[in-house]
Each structure stands twice: as structure tokens, then as C-alpha cells.
Scaffold this motif. Structure first.
Motif, short mmCIF file in Angstrom:
data_model
loop_
_atom_site.label_atom_id
_atom_site.label_comp_id
_atom_site.label_asym_id
_atom_site.label_seq_id
_atom_site.Cartn_x
_atom_site.Cartn_y
_atom_site.Cartn_z
N ILE A 45 0.82 -1.23 0.00
CA ILE A 45 0.00 0.00 0.00
C ILE A 45 0.85 1.27 0.00
N GLU A 46 2.12 1.18 0.41
CA GLU A 46 2.97 2.37 0.44
C GLU A 46 4.43 1.94 0.50
N GLN A 47 5.29 2.71 -0.17
CA GLN A 47 6.72 2.45 -0.10
C GLN A 47 7.48 3.75 -0.24
N ASN A 48 8.50 3.91 0.59
CA ASN A 48 9.41 5.05 0.47
C ASN A 48 10.83 4.58 0.75
#
Length: 553
Positions: A45-48
Motif C-alpha cells: 500500500i505504500e513504499q518510500n
């Protein structure tokens, strides 16, 4: 800019499956007698640059061997050697568990990348709670829930076999627990919270009582916290309406900051209701305020005190220099915000106007003052004053300061402005007549400048606060130009007229004649014989006065 690693979700699923397959692993994230079956779904759902976050659904059998599934959050920590995000999250989880700030389900983590290629954390999702968001939430002073839990732990600690919370109770009452904690105000120098305590009364019935928690975020500034604490204790014996003082904690371990606890006064700031007062209610309010200030100002000393400087510093200072350091700071802010351009006002002239009052500040005695009399700091229950709040600026100083702030407050409301005479009539009933009338307008104008700068700064930098206090700020912005006009009108008129008087030759001769005539009449009345040679001296003095006028303009 760091390059984000691309994560193969299918490979991650296989690695997790192998990890969970071991009985000792899945027991850590399932509940009693539940049995893991499979990974039902995994979705990124999210990656940084620091982490990748996944929704994870695990299939398992319940205690009754019924197949079902449960949602989790999976956090992979990328570049763990460079970023310490995992350490931050684990410390946050530890504090949340310790203080029970938020509910937490099962937590499973591995700090090694040996198992699935990355260090990771798995959080059980709970109904009505965003667990992942909670562990990333700041647990500082802006988090009322965290503040409340820390204070509750503090009150429950036993010191010499007695609960601290019992110190908040009257004889015969028993402290039980804290119910809620909510932020009321947050500023640069203090944060104010209301917390509600549940207790047993003398009849063993459960009751609740509100308290005020004042926290001092600037640990490096010990003076303000100590000053307010000492002065709140000092006024407890005075016959004035006030909040009861309970305790001051100088140790920063319980909350991270110094704090004090007070009674919560019944009512609301007069700011919200003053414009609705009838003439009779207005006079009653003014009589109460005059009584409080009169009682405070009767506490006298020969040494002045600062609310923000160490007493050792003020011993070496002259009071007028101390006040003018404040004046200089106000004018500096007025100049930096370019507010003088709006009114076509010369900063140098304002400084000269203030400077002209400096001889009046050579005082021989000082009174105990509140230091920040404004509508938001006066609490009223209907129309009767319950007490004053925010004693942070209280100290031994010039009583005209309090009166200057009070009269500026009167300027904002028509029903108060016409009652100035009545206020002083009541004030002198409770306070000895110290000679400070000439200084009151000095402080009144200074208060007007301070609050005008404050209002304009909030309009520019804090629109939400300005919107919430629009009525008060609008009144301040409307009143200040009237003060500025009062200060500058006469001198501006003289300056505008002076060129015609001074630089016109006929006017110069006429003015010189009048000056010489006045001096001659005065000397003649003081001397038995007026010698002719004195005429030459008067002629010279008259020329010097005319030259002085030219240089001044």
C-alpha cells in the motif's frame, strides 16, 4: 535522492510462508489455541526510502477449529543500517504498551534480515483503531491522550505510602482514576490541558471533578515555571476569587516537562460575554475587578522583579531601563512587520514619545501585579468574576502596568469605556493612593501596541487562531489607530504648522519679540532692578531659542 528498492511481492510471500510455517513463529502473532493455515493475501500500500507497508491477511483456525482470517500490517524496513525507523517504531510501541495510550494487538518483529531479506514488524489490526497510525503518532505535548496517560501514571504513583492523586482530593474523598484529558491551549511558553478525575465522595458515591494542567515546554527556562508556581501560592491567602493551587512538579521525568496542577474555575472568559452585560452587571463586574487589583497592588516591596529574568539580574538593573528594553522590543517588532508604513508614523518619534516618560519610571516602591490583564484571562460565572488565570507574567512591578492593560481592555467595549471613572472610584477603596496616574497612559499605549502586533502576527501566520478569536482581534485592530492618533495628532499638527511660524521672517520676528517679552516680564517680577545690559542677554537667548526650533524641525 535515494533510489527505492523494488520489492517482489511473490518472493516476499514465499519467504513469509516459510517463516510462519515454524510453530514457534506463528504462535507469536495468533491468540491462544489458534492455528495458522496460510497467507491469504499480501498487498503493498505504500513504499518510500525507509520502509514498505503491506496489508496482510492470514488464514487460521479458531479454538473451535473454524476456518477464518485476520488482518495485519506488515512493515519492511529498507536501508535499516542507514535509517533507524525500526528503532523509533519499537520505542514508540514500548511506550504505548507501558502507558496503555492506545490498544495494541499482537506485535511480532525481527531485527535481522536473515528471515525474509529485511527487518520487519507485524501489527495486528484492531476494530476502530488504526494501529499503524498510532505507532507513528507523536506522543509529545500535542497528544492529549499521551499527556493524560502520563499524568495518570504520575498521580497513581505512591510516595511515602500515599497516592499523589489523593493530594487533589478534599478530606474524606478518595481518588480513583483519571477519566479524560483534553488540550485547551498551546502556546510558546505553556500548554494548558483540562483533565477530569473520578473519585468517591464522603458518602462513597462516584463523582467527577475537573482540574487544569499547565505544562512548560521550554525546559531551559526555569524562571517562568518557578515564578508562576511561587506567585500562585502567594495569592492563596488573599481575600480574592482565585483557583486553588494543588502542586508544582519540577522534576521533568514524569511528563518530560515541568508542570503544575490547579483547580478549574467555574465559568468562561469574560471575552465571550462582556458585550452582553447590562449597565448594572457591568458595574458589578468592574467593582469585582477593582477589588482584585486593589488587593494585589497593596502587596508592596522596595525591589522590582521580572517574570522572565533571574532575580540576580534585576538587582543590578534600573527599573526604567528594564521597561525600556521591553519598549525597544515592541518597536522593533512594529518596524519589522512594517506596520508603521500603514499609519505613516516615524518609529523615531514613537521612541521619543516613550522616552519622554522615562523620568516618571524612577520609582521607590513596587506592587504585586498580574501582568497580563486581558479579557481572555478573566473568568466569569455569568457576570461574577471566578478568578484570574495565566499568572505567568505576575511579578513585583509598577501597578500602573495592570491599570494600563485594564484601561486598554475598556477601550474595546463601549459599555466599559464610559465607566472608567467608576472603576477608579472602586479601585481606590481597596488600594492606597500611589502616585501613578501619569504613567497609566504610557502602559495603556504600550499594551495597545503589543496586542495590535499580536493580532496582525496571527492574521499573517496563524489564520485559524485569528479566525477563532476574530471578534477580539478585530476590536484590537480598530482601537489601536485611535491610540496612535492620540499620541501623534498634536505633535503632527505642530510640526505641520511650524514651517510657517519659523521660516517666515515676519513670524520669526514676532515669535522672538514674544519670547523676549515673556522673559523680561519674568525677570522684572523676580528682581528689584532690571539692568539695561540684560536686554542684550535676552536678545541672545531669544535667538538661541529660535535656532533650536529650526534644528528641531
Amino acid at each position: 535522492m535515494e533510489r527505492e528498492e523494488k520489492i517482489d511481492v511473490e518472493s516476499l510471500r514465499l519467504s513469509l510462508f516459510k517463516y510462519f510455517k515454524k510453530r514457534s513463529r506463528w504462535q507469536k502473532f495468533l491468540h491462544f489455541r489458534e492455528k495458522w493455515r496460510n497467507i491469504e493475501q499480501i498487498t503493498i500500500i505504500e513504499q518510500n526510502a525507509k520502509n514498505a507497508i503491506f496489508d496482510l491477511i492470514l488464514a487460521y483456525n479458531t479454538i473451535d477449529k473454524i476456518p477464518t482470517s485476520r488482518k495485519y500490517k506488515l512493515i519492511l524496513y529498507l536501508n535499516a543500517k542507514k535509517h533507524n525507523q525500526m528503532g523509533i517504531d519499537l520505542r514508540q510501541i514500548k511506550e504505548i504498551k507501558s502507558l496503555q495510550i492506545y490498544p495494541l494487538g499482537k506485535v511480532l518483529y525481527e531485527t535481522s534480515d536473515h528471515f525474509i531479506g529485511y527487518p520487519f514488524l507485524i501489527l495486528e489490526e484492531l476494530p476502530h483503531e488504526n494501529v499503524f497510525q498510532n505507532i507513528r503518532t507523536n506522543l509529545g505535548l500535542r497528544n492529549s491522550r499521551a499527556v493524560g496517560k502520563r499524568i495518570e501514571k504520575y498521580l497513581q504513583q505512591r510516595i511515602w505510602f500515599r497516592k499523589r492523586g489523593q493530594n487533589l482530593m478534599a478530606p474524606g474523598e478518595k481518588y480513583l482514576q483519571m477519566k479524560t484529558c483534553n488540550e485547551l491551549a498551546f502556546g510558546l511558553n505553556n500548554a494548558v490541558f483540562e483533565f477530569i478525575v473520578e473519585y468517591l465522595d464522603k458518602e462513597e458515591q462516584k463523582q467527577i471533578r475537573p482540574f487544569i494542567l499547565r505544562v512548560y515546554p521550554r525546559n531551559e527556562n526555569l524562571i517562568k515555571a518557578q515564578n508562576e508556581s511561587q506567585n500562585l501560592q502567594k495569592i492563596q491567602k488573599l481575600d480574592i476569587p482565585k483557583a486553588k493551587f494543588y502542586l508544582y512538579e519540577e522534576n521533568t521525568d514524569p511528563l518530560g516537562y515541568r508542570f503544575l496542577i490547579l483547580e478549574k474555575l467555574v465559568g468562561q472568559p469574560v471575552l465571550e460575554t462582556i458585550h452582553t452585560f447590562t449597565p448594572e452587571q457591568t458595574r458589578q463586574f468592574l467593582a469585582d475587578l477593582a477589588h482584585i487589583l486593589g488587593k494585589l497592588h497593596n502587596i508592596r516591596t522596595r525591589k522590582f522583579q521580572s517574570y522572565y529574568l533571574d532575580p540576580r539580574s534585576t538587582r543590578r538593573m534600573i527599573f526604567s531601563d528594564y521597561i525600556f528594553s521591553e519598549v525597544a522590543q515592541v518597536l522593533k517588532s512594529f518596524k519589522e512587520m512594517k506596520l508603521y508604513e500603514e499609519f505613516h508614523t516615524d518609529i523615531k518619534f514613537l521612541w521619543k514619545w516613550f522616552k519622554g516618560h522615562k523620568p516618571l519610571l524612577n520609582l521607590t516602591g513596587y506592587s504585586f501585579i498580574h501582568g497580563d490583564i486581558r479579557p481572555s484571562n478573566i473568568i466569569v460565572n455569568e457576570t461574577k468574576i471566578s478568578g484570574l488565570i495565566d499568572w505567568e507574567m505576575s511579578c513585583y512591578s509598577d501597578p500602573a502596568q495592570d491599570l494600563g492593560w485594564t484601561l486598554f481592555f475598556f477601550k474595546l467595549y463601549k459599555n466599559l469605556e464610559k465607566e472608567r471613572g467608576y472603576f477608579f472610584q472602586e479601585y481606590w477603596k481597596f488600594c492606597e493612593k500611589y502616585d501613578f496616574e501619569a504613567r497609566v497612559f504610557f502602559y495603556e499605549f504600550l499594551a495597545a501596541m503589543k496586542l495590535y502586533i499580536y493580532a496582525r502576527a496571527n492574521r499573517r501566520d496563524n489564520p485559524e487562531k485569528y479566525k477563532n478569536n476574530r471578534d477580539f482581534f478585530t476590536r484590537v485592530e480598530k482601537a489601536f489607530p485611535q491610540y496612535l492618533q492620540t499620541v501623534t495628532y498634536n505633535i503632527n499638527k505642530e510640526v505641520n504648522d511650524m514651517p510657517d511660524i519659523i521660516y517666515d521672517e515676519d513670524s520669526q520676528r514676532e515669535l522672538k519679540f514674544r519670547i523676549r517679552q515673556i522673559l523680561s516680564d519674568y525677570l522684572a517680577s523676580q528682581m528689584d532692578v532690571f539692568l539695561p545690559e540684560m536686554q542684550d542677554k535676552l536678545e541672545k537667548i531669544s535667538d538661541e531659542i529660535i535656532q533650536m526650533f529650526k534644528e528641531y524641525t
